[in-house]
Design an enzyme around this catalytic site. Structure first.
Site, mmCIF file in Angstrom:
data_model
loop_
_atom_site.group_PDB
_atom_site.id
_atom_site.type_symbol
_atom_site.label_atom_id
_atom_site.label_comp_id
_atom_site.label_asym_id
_atom_site.label_seq_id
_atom_site.Cartn_x
_atom_site.Cartn_y
_atom_site.Cartn_z
ATOM 1 N N ASN A 104 0.802 -1.333 -0.064
ATOM 2 C CA ASN A 104 -0.010 -0.129 -0.092
ATOM 3 C C ASN A 104 0.836 1.393 -0.018
ATOM 4 O OD1 ASN A 104 1.121 -0.369 2.467
ATOM 5 N ND2 ASN A 104 -0.744 0.709 3.489
ATOM 6 N N GLU B 211 3.587 -0.350 4.639
ATOM 7 C CA GLU B 211 3.330 -1.441 5.746
ATOM 8 C C GLU B 211 2.581 -2.625 5.503
ATOM 9 O OE1 GLU B 211 1.856 1.671 5.652
ATOM 10 O OE2 GLU B 211 0.173 1.596 6.343
ATOM 11 N N CYS C 123 2.032 3.503 1.991
ATOM 12 C CA CYS C 123 3.025 4.041 3.217
ATOM 13 C C CYS C 123 4.056 2.649 3.331
ATOM 14 C CB CYS C 123 2.490 4.317 4.277
ATOM 15 S SG CYS C 123 1.195 6.034 3.871
HETATM 16 P P1 ADP Z 1 -4.961 6.754 9.147
HETATM 17 O O1 ADP Z 1 -4.240 7.273 10.441
HETATM 18 O O2 ADP Z 1 -5.578 8.021 8.837
HETATM 19 O O3 ADP Z 1 -5.826 5.830 9.571
HETATM 20 P P2 ADP Z 1 -2.312 5.944 8.117
HETATM 21 O O4 ADP Z 1 -1.444 7.120 8.523
HETATM 22 O O5 ADP Z 1 -2.075 5.195 9.435
HETATM 23 O O6 ADP Z 1 -3.844 6.391 8.089
HETATM 24 O O7 ADP Z 1 -2.296 5.420 6.869
HETATM 25 C C1 ADP Z 1 -2.363 3.984 6.577
HETATM 26 C C2 ADP Z 1 -2.717 3.817 5.350
HETATM 27 O O8 ADP Z 1 -3.801 4.516 4.862
HETATM 28 C C3 ADP Z 1 -1.567 4.167 4.232
HETATM 29 O O9 ADP Z 1 -0.251 3.456 4.111
HETATM 30 C C4 ADP Z 1 -2.390 4.494 2.987
HETATM 31 O O10 ADP Z 1 -2.536 2.972 2.667
HETATM 32 C C5 ADP Z 1 -3.631 4.816 3.460
HETATM 33 N N1 ADP Z 1 -3.707 6.319 3.378
HETATM 34 C C6 ADP Z 1 -3.163 7.398 4.208
HETATM 35 N N2 ADP Z 1 -3.297 8.539 4.045
HETATM 36 C C7 ADP Z 1 -4.147 8.273 2.783
HETATM 37 C C8 ADP Z 1 -4.599 9.300 1.732
HETATM 38 N N3 ADP Z 1 -4.263 10.724 1.844
HETATM 39 N N4 ADP Z 1 -5.140 8.709 0.707
HETATM 40 C C9 ADP Z 1 -5.503 7.466 0.526
HETATM 41 N N5 ADP Z 1 -5.017 6.758 1.392
HETATM 42 C C10 ADP Z 1 -4.494 6.941 2.291
#
Ligand code: ADP
Length: 571
Positions: free
Chosen positions: A269, A273, A271
């Site tokens: 995905n 992970e 980021c």
């Molecule tokens: P959150 O804290 O908003 O739940 P994270 O920062 O833990 O999200 O990111 C987890 C995953 O969510 C990322 O690896 C990516 O797959 C998805 N993600 C994060 N930001 C975005 C975004 N702006 N648009 C689409 N997917 C995102």
């Protein structure tokens, strides 16, 4: 409810339901009721007598106590018509015009619903190869990435999040050099994080200074050779310049592929992970470690493993339910996801937990504790997944999985460490397993005034010792660290280390310690000071390789024009 002021602002801006005039028509209480009720509903699929009300109450309490939060799409969309609950998707990109534009359409549908997408472009023919039907020349993976990027830009995700993508190219693709350089200009391909898909064969060749082969993705014929060390140095140079590309170790992702018969894992995905098979999706959730600390009579803190165990079990139950309640953007994603039922439970507030326990992030004690805590979470999570399998059945592909000889499991993977960019703001804790970036900083409030924000643990400790003052905090902001401020006692300096006080090697060691006990992967950025050299970066890449990480993302301070606080991932 323990939700703080900043969290309420984020919820109002992006999570609470709004009417067609943009007015918020949901309270924070109603949000958690909505999510808890929707997710508890899945229990009646397996047990008609299930007490959904009682379970919903447990789920609500789990979230409002800030012990656990599911990923953003679940908070935004559960119990609502869109109903798309996953953060992570991987889509295949096949080598034909139809397939490429089909993937763009699929990505657009996912972005609209708040999910992020990862792609490997490795199957696309190299630039300059011929196109049979037209007699023309193919433009290659990088030029198609620009099209994906433009499409992402146009779909602003219904005003909530801008789309995020991961783009991967195998190191043995003929266009690899163009790919490594494709984000040299910071303004290019901005909706992508890019990573070079590295093989162990390549790493060994780079270490030995040997050549390696490039292959035509269509014929698998060798079409050229490059010096592995030179390519490695070029990757390092890009990362040193502006943090891109990162690297992922493809062989390691595939060594942990639970169902190898279903094909290769070729991407993660956005980021990094969550490695997934093409058309798989995964929903994540994170435990706030600060909430499992117990204060002893002498004022010290210990981990309450009983409490942590209860949270893990309820969280796994929650995330398994999300799979059933989820409304998938495509039929094939629904089917692929339910065949393995991957979930990704992780942690946030790790750095804050260490601060409270008085353990410096950059110490062997911290690295060892990371292994113990994450080992406990993965083990307990699997136990719960086994219990769920007894009641609900194992994941459908269990019999062909690498676990087939053992006890049935409900979920092919249980743990993942997400960045928790938004979740950690909601929970008011440090993000993921990252160290604290800055202990004090200035926040510009909307009316133009400035406010000093101080890490809550530091504030508490300094106040207890009668040392806290706004003046002192201004000094901390100016210096960017506590390490050279005379008024701060040495024992506090030792524990309250921020990202830049921690050597890159300790960043990697921490990532590796978590990785060792995590089914999927770990989101982590290794921070360098501005004056770090390319050799420093190369050393970290090699360490990550030696220590068993699945990938590395680095960032050298000040190396991008506009720097956001949490630079490692897209928001
Ligand atoms: P959150 O804290 O908003 O739940 P994270 O920062 O833990 O999200 O990111 C987890 C995953 O969510 C990322 O690896 C990516 O797959 C998805 N993600 C994060 N930001 C975005 C975004 N702006 N648009 C689409 N997917 C995102």
């Amino acid at each position: 409810m323990k939700i703080g002021k900043n969290a309420i602002t984020v919820l109002e801006r992006r999570y609470l339901i709004k009417d067609e005039n943009g007015e918020v028509v949901e309270t924070v209480d109603e949000l958690f009721d909505r999510v808890a009720g929707a997710i508890a509903g899945a229990d009646s699929l397996y047990n008609t007598d299930a007490d959904r009300q009682a379970l919903a109450e447990e789920f609500r309490e789990l979230m409002t106590s800030l012990e656990f939060l599911p990923n953003s799409p679940t908070l935004m969309n559960a119990g609502r018509p869109l109903g798309q609950l996953s953060a992570c998707f991987v889509l295949p990109v096949e080598d034909s015009m139809e397939a490429i534009f089909e993937a763009i359409k699929q990505a657009a549908l996912i972005h609209k619903s708040g999910g992020g997408t990862g792609f490997s472009f490795s199957r696309l023919r190299a630039s300059g190869s011929t196109v049979k039907t037209t007699g023309g020349v193919a433009s290659g993976p990088v030029s198609f990435m620009r099209v994906f990027n433009m499409a992402t830009e146009a779909v602003k995700q219904g005003g909530t999040r801008r789309g995020a993508n991961m783009g991967i190219l195998r190191v043995d693709h003929p266009d690899i050099l163009a790919f490594i350089d494709c984000k040299k200009n910071n303004a290019d391909i901005t909706n992508f994080n890019i990573s070079v898909g590295i093989t162990e064969e390549f790493m060994e060749a780079a270490i030995a200074g040997r050549d390696y082969a490039l292959y035509d993705p269509r014929t698998r014929q060798e079409v050229g050779r490059l010096n592995a060390k030179e390519v490695f140095d070029r990757i390092v140079d890009g990362a040193w310049r502006n943090g891109e590309p990162g690297i992922i170790f493809l062989d390691r992702l595939n060594r942990d592929n639970v169902v190898p018969g279903q094909g290769q894992i070729e991407s993660t995905n956005p980021c990094g992970e969550q490695p997934l098979l093409p058309y798989e999706s995964c929903n994540l959730g994170s435990i706030n470690l600060v909430t499992v600390l117990r204060r002893m009579d002498d004022g010290s803190f210990v981990i309450d493993y009983d409490k942590l165990g209860r949270i893990v079990k309820l969280a796994v139950h929650f995330l398994d339910n999300v799979i059933d309640v989820n409304k998938y953007p495509l039929e094939i994603i629904d089917k692929t996801t339910k065949a393995t039922r991957k979930i990704g439970l992780g942690v946030m507030g790790w750095a804050d937990m260490l601060l409270r326990m008085g353990i410096p992030y950059n110490s062997e004690a911290a690295v060892e504790l990371a292994g113990r805590v994450m080992g406990f979470i993965t083990e307990t999570g699997r136990q719960e997944s086994r219990e769920l399998a007894r009641a609900r059945g194992s994941f459908p592909l269990f019999a062909e999985s690498i676990y087939a000889d053992g006890e049935p499991l409900r979920n092919a993977t249980v743990t993942t460490i997400a960045p928790t960019g938004t979740l950690s703001i909601l929970a008011g804790c440090s993000s993921g397993v990252e160290p604290v970036f800055a202990f004090a900083y200035i926040r510009n409030v909307m009316d133009g005034t400035e406010m000093i924000e101080v890490n809550p643990v530091l504030k508490e400790v300094l106040t207890e010792r009668g040392l806290y003052s706004d003046e002192l905090m201004k000094k901390v902001i100016e210096a960017g660290s506590l390490q050279h401020i005379d008024e701060i006692p040495d024992d506090i300096k030792r524990v309250f280390v921020c990202s830049h006080d921690i050597s890159p090697l300790y960043h990697v060691k921490m990532q590796a310690a978590f990785q060792q006990h995590t089914d999927n992967a770990v989101s982590k950025t290794v921070n360098f000071t501005h004056d770090a050299t390319r050799e420093d970066v190369a050393e970290v890449y090699l360490q990550a390789y030696r220590l068993g990480c699945k990938g590395v993302t680095i960032y050298r301070d000040g190396s991008r024009d506009s720097q956001v606080l949490n630079i490692g991932h897209v928001k």
